[in-house]
Design a protein around this motif. Structure first.
Motif, PDB file in Angstrom:
ATOM      1  N   LYS A   1       0.835  -1.207   0.000  1.00 40.90           N
ATOM      2  CA  LYS A   1       0.000   0.000   0.000  1.00 40.90           C
ATOM      3  C   LYS A   1       0.868   1.254   0.000  1.00 40.90           C
ATOM      4  O   LYS A   1       0.589   2.227  -0.714  1.00 40.90           O
ATOM      5  N   ALA A   2       1.918   1.227   0.820  1.00 37.12           N
ATOM      6  CA  ALA A   2       2.818   2.376   0.904  1.00 37.12           C
ATOM      7  C   ALA A   2       3.518   2.624  -0.432  1.00 37.12           C
ATOM      8  O   ALA A   2       3.683   3.771  -0.862  1.00 37.12           O
ATOM      9  N   THR A   3       3.915   1.539  -1.093  1.00 37.57           N
ATOM     10  CA  THR A   3       4.591   1.664  -2.386  1.00 37.57           C
ATOM     11  C   THR A   3       3.638   2.236  -3.433  1.00 37.57           C
ATOM     12  O   THR A   3       4.016   3.105  -4.229  1.00 37.57           O
ATOM     13  N   ALA A   4       2.391   1.754  -3.432  1.00 36.71           N
ATOM     14  CA  ALA A   4       1.396   2.254  -4.378  1.00 36.71           C
ATOM     15  C   ALA A   4       1.134   3.742  -4.153  1.00 36.71           C
ATOM     16  O   ALA A   4       1.013   4.519  -5.108  1.00 36.71           O
ATOM     17  N   LYS A   5       1.077   4.132  -2.887  1.00 33.45           N
ATOM     18  CA  LYS A   5       0.846   5.535  -2.546  1.00 33.45           C
ATOM     19  C   LYS A   5       2.031   6.391  -2.992  1.00 33.45           C
ATOM     20  O   LYS A   5       1.852   7.499  -3.517  1.00 33.45           O
ATOM     21  N   ALA A   6       3.231   5.876  -2.785  1.00 29.61           N
ATOM     22  CA  ALA A   6       4.434   6.610  -3.184  1.00 29.61           C
ATOM     23  C   ALA A   6       4.505   6.750  -4.697  1.00 29.61           C
ATOM     24  O   ALA A   6       4.876   7.811  -5.223  1.00 29.61           O
ATOM     25  N   ASP A   7       4.147   5.687  -5.420  1.00 28.92           N
ATOM     26  CA  ASP A   7       4.134   5.734  -6.889  1.00 28.92           C
ATOM     27  C   ASP A   7       3.144   6.784  -7.382  1.00 28.92           C
ATOM     28  O   ASP A   7       3.434   7.532  -8.335  1.00 28.92           O
ATOM     29  N   ALA A   8       1.975   6.835  -6.736  1.00 28.90           N
ATOM     30  CA  ALA A   8       0.947   7.801  -7.130  1.00 28.90           C
ATOM     31  C   ALA A   8       1.441   9.237  -6.904  1.00 28.90           C
ATOM     32  O   ALA A   8       1.176  10.125  -7.720  1.00 28.90           O
ATOM     33  N   ARG A   9       2.165   9.447  -5.812  1.00 33.19           N
ATOM     34  CA  ARG A   9       2.690  10.782  -5.535  1.00 33.19           C
ATOM     35  C   ARG A   9       3.719  11.192  -6.588  1.00 33.19           C
ATOM     36  O   ARG A   9       3.703  12.334  -7.066  1.00 33.19           O
TER      37      ARG A   9
ATOM     38  N   SER B   1      10.678   4.070   1.957  1.00 29.37           N
ATOM     39  CA  SER B   1       9.607   3.238   2.508  1.00 29.37           C
ATOM     40  C   SER B   1      10.083   1.813   2.779  1.00 29.37           C
ATOM     41  O   SER B   1       9.527   1.101   3.607  1.00 29.37           O
ATOM     42  N   GLN B   2      11.137   1.392   2.070  1.00 27.07           N
ATOM     43  CA  GLN B   2      11.692   0.056   2.275  1.00 27.07           C
ATOM     44  C   GLN B   2      13.103   0.104   2.867  1.00 27.07           C
ATOM     45  O   GLN B   2      13.755  -0.922   3.007  1.00 27.07           O
ATOM     46  N   PHE B   3      13.537   1.299   3.224  1.00 25.68           N
ATOM     47  CA  PHE B   3      14.907   1.483   3.675  1.00 25.68           C
ATOM     48  C   PHE B   3      15.289   0.628   4.893  1.00 25.68           C
ATOM     49  O   PHE B   3      16.379   0.026   4.891  1.00 25.68           O
ATOM     50  N   PRO B   4      14.477   0.548   5.948  1.00 28.31           N
ATOM     51  CA  PRO B   4      14.896  -0.178   7.154  1.00 28.31           C
ATOM     52  C   PRO B   4      15.380  -1.609   6.911  1.00 28.31           C
ATOM     53  O   PRO B   4      16.369  -2.037   7.504  1.00 28.31           O
ATOM     54  N   THR B   5      14.685  -2.344   6.053  1.00 23.28           N
ATOM     55  CA  THR B   5      15.124  -3.719   5.779  1.00 23.28           C
ATOM     56  C   THR B   5      16.082  -3.782   4.587  1.00 23.28           C
ATOM     57  O   THR B   5      16.948  -4.652   4.527  1.00 23.28           O
ATOM     58  N   ALA B   6      15.934  -2.838   3.653  1.00 24.47           N
ATOM     59  CA  ALA B   6      16.813  -2.829   2.482  1.00 24.47           C
ATOM     60  C   ALA B   6      18.252  -2.537   2.873  1.00 24.47           C
ATOM     61  O   ALA B   6      19.192  -3.145   2.354  1.00 24.47           O
ATOM     62  N   VAL B   7      18.446  -1.610   3.802  1.00 20.88           N
ATOM     63  CA  VAL B   7      19.821  -1.243   4.177  1.00 20.88           C
ATOM     64  C   VAL B   7      20.477  -2.338   5.014  1.00 20.88           C
ATOM     65  O   VAL B   7      21.687  -2.535   4.941  1.00 20.88           O
ATOM     66  N   VAL B   8      19.676  -3.060   5.790  1.00 20.38           N
ATOM     67  CA  VAL B   8      20.231  -4.191   6.552  1.00 20.38           C
ATOM     68  C   VAL B   8      20.718  -5.264   5.580  1.00 20.38           C
ATOM     69  O   VAL B   8      21.784  -5.866   5.772  1.00 20.38           O
ATOM     70  N   THR B   9      19.945  -5.499   4.529  1.00 15.53           N
ATOM     71  CA  THR B   9      20.346  -6.465   3.508  1.00 15.53           C
ATOM     72  C   THR B   9      21.611  -6.002   2.791  1.00 15.53           C
ATOM     73  O   THR B   9      22.534  -6.798   2.547  1.00 15.53           O
TER      74      THR B   9
END
Length: 296
Positions: free
Chosen positions: A131-139, A171-179
């Motif tokens: 949902k967050a990604t869809a909202k960000a794409d719309a923005r 929006s995906q940074f917390p887990t993306a940066v750990v990876t």
């Protein structure tokens, strides 16, 4: 969905080759227990078996995702147990036992990476994240059209919309940066075990570039006029790493010449390892900030 069991076993098998006994020589107990997967294999199979992403969106997928969350917790518990065995083996494996010591370090780094990838994948495809990604794409789309209506040039449109794009990535940074951090550690260990230009270039292309992209995004955000003042304070000083990020991201340290000496390979690797160690606290601060603040 990635086959996490295969990803794990591919490197597990490579790492365990130096841990094998030679001839009739019995393998030391602290290495023998590491060669056993304990419950990690079984837990990974359960994670792989619960794939909500092949299903249609809706209640069915959401229900399977809840099962996946449960299985991921089970895997994390087994991974923690296994990590303790690896750490214990490292304590009694002298650095003079070069092959075994390096194999254990690589195995530990790979385990951390698999864990990070599983958590990131699960989080990315959660209902909240989609949902967050869809909202960000719309923005991004809305701001792009608005900027274009103003008659701005392509470059100015890009600048106008850049902050919205940064928020999307965050929006995906917390887990993306750990990876990305876990990949960087695997990169370091793999190059240490084989400090050749070929290995350096192969590993830096994947793990090295991934980490510098995440850090580069933070550096860019810290300079954006729309970045909140309190966040600018947290990120103050991060631009000191821009030179190293550029060099290892897309510059001369990302890919080196085939005739680079082993000494220089290790020197370049030390520079990358130092970058990762010194800069990651900024990523940790950013994760904490995002827990308590919603960027607009």
């Amino acid at each position: 969905m990635p086959n996490f069991m295969k990803l794990w076993m591919d490197d597990y098998n490579k790492c365990c080759i130096p841990l094998q006994g030679k001839g009739a020589k019995k393998l030391p107990e602290h290495l023998a227990v590491v060669r056993g997967n304990l419950g990690v294999d079984a837990a990974l199979k359960k994670v792989d078996a619960n794939d909500p992403f092949s299903k249609n969106a809706g209640k069915e997928r959401d229900a399977i995702h809840k099962v996946l969350e449960k299985e991921v917790k089970g895997y994390e518990a087994e991974a923690a147990k296994y990590k303790k065995l690896i750490d214990a083996a490292l304590k009694v494996t002298a650095k003079t036992e070069k092959d075994a010591y390096r194999a254990l370090k690589k195995l530990a780094a790979h385990l951390d990476l698999i864990t990070a990838q599983i958590v990131h994948h699960m989080t990315t495809y959660s209902k909240e994240s989609t949902k967050a990604t869809a909202k960000a794409d719309a923005r991004v789309e809305k701001e792009t059209k608005a900027a274009q209506k103003k008659g701005l040039s392509d470059d100015d449109v890009k600048k106008e919309v850049d902050y919205a794009k940064q928020l999307k990535s965050l929006s995906q940074f917390p887990t993306a940066v750990v990876t990305a951090y876990a990949k960087a550690k695997v990169t370091v260990q793999n190059i240490k075990s084989d400090p050749t230009p070929a290995t350096y270039n192969k590993e830096m292309e994947a793990g090295g570039r991934n980490y510098t992209q995440q850090l580069g995004n933070l550096i860019k955000l810290s300079k954006d006029s729309k970045c909140p003042p309190d966040l600018k304070v947290i990120l103050k000083g991060i631009d000191a790493y821009k030179g190293a990020v550029d060099a290892y991201g897309n510059g001369p340290r990302r890919k080196i010449a085939d005739d680079t000496s082993e000494k220089n390979v290790l020197d370049f690797l030390k520079g990358f390892a130092r970058l990762v160690k010194e800069s990651y606290p900024f990523a940790t601060e950013m994760k904490e900030y995002l827990k308590n603040h919603k960027l607009k």
